[in-house]
Scaffold this active site. Structure first.
Site, mmCIF file in Angstrom:
data_model
loop_
_atom_site.group_PDB
_atom_site.id
_atom_site.type_symbol
_atom_site.label_atom_id
_atom_site.label_comp_id
_atom_site.label_asym_id
_atom_site.label_seq_id
_atom_site.Cartn_x
_atom_site.Cartn_y
_atom_site.Cartn_z
ATOM 1 N N TYR A 120 -0.216 -1.195 -39.306
ATOM 2 C CA TYR A 120 -0.895 -0.235 -37.311
ATOM 3 C C TYR A 120 -2.745 -0.786 -36.930
ATOM 4 C CZ TYR A 120 3.281 1.582 -34.145
ATOM 5 O OH TYR A 120 3.619 1.871 -33.944
ATOM 6 N N ASP B 281 -4.252 9.611 -41.495
ATOM 7 C CA ASP B 281 -5.209 8.138 -41.220
ATOM 8 C C ASP B 281 -6.531 8.388 -41.496
ATOM 9 O OD1 ASP B 281 -2.605 6.156 -41.665
ATOM 10 O OD2 ASP B 281 -2.548 6.725 -39.470
HETATM 11 CU CU LIG Z 1 4.534 3.808 -33.352
#
Ligand SMILES: [Cu+2]
Ligand SMILES: *[C@@H]1O[C@H](CO)[C@@H](O)[C@H](O)[C@H]1NC(C)=O
Ligand SMILES: *[C@@H]1O[C@H](CO)[C@@H](O)[C@H](O)[C@H]1NC(C)=O
Length: 724
Positions: free
Chosen positions: A456, A368
């Site tokens: 997320y 990320d």
């Molecule tokens: Cu996770």
């Protein structure tokens, strides 16, 4: 996990801006809420709006600070709006940029040489300001240094090389629209009974799976149905993957293997408070907040220099790392001197491999920071919910794809935390006749950011304690990346590998890992340090020596080279991991140090030759130590996107350079195995893990011995009923 944003992007940007204005109008820092005014009317004056501390005016989360006139004060201060604008104009007059369209993938301060930063003192002129720029021109990546004083541009590196720079927000956004250029894509969507206006797509990094994917910047786009829910992530259009060329923004290939998989239902997927059925809302708690009758104890000077209790450090936002802590120093309680602890610490890379080898999932192996920009994905924090009252909010100033500066409001917050914990205590039993109860409450200072990498959310906290300990914590929340299935109940697939857990009808939460690797340039009382493994070993007593057969002995070993400091954690062969300054000793002769204290964590179990693990090789060990090298900051390499793993912490460390009594960098990887469960649906309660940097013979004795306890006079009750 990852992915920037989709069709909703513009819409969300507008609502975000709107939300901030909303915040501005409705959440001023002094309490104006009717109930609060009422409650405070009869109480000690400190909690009325008039006596709210005003000294830290800038900590009002709603300040509309105009960054246009910011100037740098510290050698490590990020580039200002003016400086970014200046870099842009220097670039645009350079032949490389004049002739062709270009995209700016990174434009940040090029930090001065460490020695210059260490020599610099408040009041000195700043070292020359420089920008480090990563740009793509004509299909090539360039790394440049722009000198703001001389307007010179030095080209340091030009591709091709393994991997590409961090994606820009703009190209992620554009990529999500590319599938709609295809008649076949549209038809597939319509064939599944989904209106094209209900489709929302995510740009998913492709990882790297061999030579056939090289020499072309690729992205995979997958889509969801937004119909009847804001939580479109729970309604995947399963098995449909569109391979897109990121440079020309064209469809290369469509893979459609999920035609018979239904889109999971929208019911019960929305997580917004406003979307909950009013009769089911649970008001089980009264509102809670900590009281700071004399205001907070920290200050932030010149936007970035934090001073709190016995700590001082420089804090700044970074588009790739998120949050950078520099020059962290602790004040010695005996001498009053500020002593070096950390030169620089930040989130270097993340690695999030999914454990499903099938066509639409195998490539989901996100990194990320290097692929999406951990800081670029950090959204504005929500005052009173993300961070408590009296928090200070710091904005991020970043460059867009065209090099223009923009501001990410409230990207980092800083606050004092009192969680009801105890700093130290002792009480004497009455049998001693001493009648002693000595307790000190534990108050800490937290620097926080929260990155929302599409679905997320990663919450990163750097928590400073007065006893010298620093806790680095990562919280996972947000929404799972789920897989559509035709199954509705576990009784339908006995014995079959689903690669995850059935969370709801037609929804599988796929097993995955999260690894977060931290860069920790420790400078314990100066730069030259050593890494010492303190191995606890079972020692057998000799026959007749003692009623005891065995005891534990601490065996110290200084790591001489990098390979001796490649550490895999072992419960039954435990060690402490000390970073010491061998030239600075305590009164009784121990070298001063800090130790890395791991806590619950996870290691990668993938095959070392699995392509994702080759790229994520920086997770092969939990701890590494390298000699300081300013070109080695990003554990997965500078160009992570589609990288093949030839430039990672593993390759650097395998050079096995000397690390004894010299400037060293410690790397720590925090890991989570995530086997989803039903409670993670439709949004996950936060799961956290942390590790500590703890003083070990750094201070002569307990550094918070002379802190006073709380008394009732220090903490008047705002309103009698409030404490009842
Ligand atoms: Cu996770
Ligand atoms: C696919 O559908 C979108 C949305 O209706 C439309 O804008 C686009 O032109 C369509 N693409 C093609 C190739 O027809
Ligand atoms: C510093 O790092 C770069 C990038 O890994 C490497 O090429 C160079 O050899 C390193 N220098 C030293 C002295 O290790």
């Amino acid at each position: 996990m990852a992915a920037g944003k989709y069709l909703l992007y513009t819409f969300l940007s507008i609502t975000t801006a709107f939300a901030l204005f909303f915040t501005c109008l409705h959440l001023p820092s002094p309490p104006l809420n009717a109930a609060e005014i009422f409650n405070c009317a009869a109480c000690s004056p400190w909690c009325t709006s008039k006596s709210q501390p005003t000294t830290l005016d800038h900590q009002n989360p709603t300040r509309r600070h105009d960054h246009a006139s910011d100037i740098p004060h510290h050698p490590l201060d990020p580039l200002t709006v003016q400086e970014i604008t200046q870099v842009r104009s220097i670039l645009s007059s350079h032949p490389l940029f004049r002739s062709s369209p270009f995209s700016i993938h990174s434009l940040v301060l090029e930090e001065p040489q460490k020695s210059h930063v260490l020599e610099w003192q408040t009041g000195d002129p700043l070292p020359p300001r420089k920008a480090s720029v990563v740009a793509r021109v004509d299909g090539k990546s360039h790394v440049l240094t722009v000198d703001l004083t001389s307007a010179n541009i030095a080209i340091l590196r030009t591709g091709p090389h393994s991997g590409y720079p961090t994606m820009t927000a703009e190209e992620m956004f554009t990529a999500t629209w590319v599938p709609m250029k295809s008649e076949r894509f549209n038809q597939t969507i319509l064939d599944r009974g989904i209106a094209l206006s209900d489709v929302s797509c995510l740009p998913i990094s492709t990882g790297w799976f061999g030579a056939k994917e090289e020499n072309r910047r690729l992205i995979k786009v997958q889509c969801y149905s937004m119909k009847d829910t804001a939580n479109f992530y729970m309604r995947p259009i399963e098995g449909l993957t569109v391979l897109v060329d990121l440079d020309v923004q064209q469809v290369i290939e469509i893979s459609d293997k999920g035609k018979n998989i239904p889109i999971p239902k929208a019911a019960n997927t929305d997580y917004r408070y406003s979307a909950q059925p009013p009769n089911k809302v649970m008001k089980l708690l009264n509102p809670i907040s900590i009281e700071q009758p004399k205001g907070p104890s920290f200050s932030v000077e010149d936007e970035h220099l934090v001073k709190w209790a016995n700590w001082e450090f420089h804090l700044k936002p970074d588009p790739r790392a998120g949050m950078v802590i520099s020059r962290a120093k602790a004040r010695d309680p005996d001498t009053g001197i500020l002593r070096d602890v950390i030169y620089k610490g930040f989130t270097s890379e993340l690695f999030v491999p999914y454990m499903d080898p099938s066509d639409a999932w195998y490539f989901k192996t996100y990194m990320d920071a290097g692929e999406y920009g951990f800081g670029l994905q950090a959204m504005s924090l929500d005052p009173l919910n993300d961070c408590p009252r009296n928090a200070y909010y710091m904005d991020g100033v970043f460059a867009a794809v065209d090099g223009k500066p923009y501001v990410r409001r409230n990207m980092i917050c800083l606050f004092e935390r009192y969680a009801g914990d105890i700093g130290w205590r002792h009480a004497e039993s009455p049998i001693t006749g001493l009648d002693i109860t000595e307790v000190r409450p534990k108050v800490t200072l937290v620097a926080r950011m929260a990155a929302s990498v599409a679905n997320y959310d990663y919450i990163v906290d750097w928590e400073f304690q007065t006893d010298g300990l620093i806790r680095i914590k990562v919280g996972l929340s947000g929404i799972l990346m789920v897989k559509g299935t035709s199954y509705e109940n576990t009784n339908q697939f006995a014995g079959q590998d689903l690669y995850g857990t059935l969370l709801s009808e037609n929804v599988i939460g796929v097993i995955h890992d999260h690894f977060v690797t931290f860069y920790l340039d420790m400078d314990i009382d100066g730069s030259d340090n050593s890494f010492v493994k303190v191995n606890l070993q079972r020692q057998m007593t000799s026959r007749g020596e003692s009623p005891r057969k065995s005891y534990l002995k601490a065996v110290k070993k200084v790591a001489k080279t990098e390979k001796e400091a490649q550490i895999k954690l072992k419960l039954y062969d435990p060690s402490e991991f000390h970073i010491v300054n061998p030239s600075v000793k305590t009164r009784v002769g121990n070298p001063v140090g800090y130790k890395v204290v791991p806590a619950a964590t996870a290691a990668s179990l993938l095959d070392l030759d699995d392509p994702p693990q080759r790229r994520g090789a920086f997770t092969n060990n939990q701890i590494w130590v390298t000699p300081y090298n300013r070109s080695e900051e990003w554990a997965g390499g500078q160009f992570v996107y589609q990288s093949n793993g030839e430039d990672t912490l593993q390759t650097w460390s395998d050079r096995d350079r000397g690390i004894e009594n010299r400037d060293i960098v410690v790397w720590y990887t925090l890991g989570f195995h995530h086997v989803p469960c039903q409670e993670d649906f439709p949004i996950m309660p936060t799961v956290s893990a942390s590790f500590d940097l703890k003083p070990v013979n750094f201070f002569e004795s307990n550094p918070i011995l002379r802190f006073p306890p709380n008394t009732i006079e220090d903490l008047p009750v705002c309103k009698a009923a409030a404490s009842a």
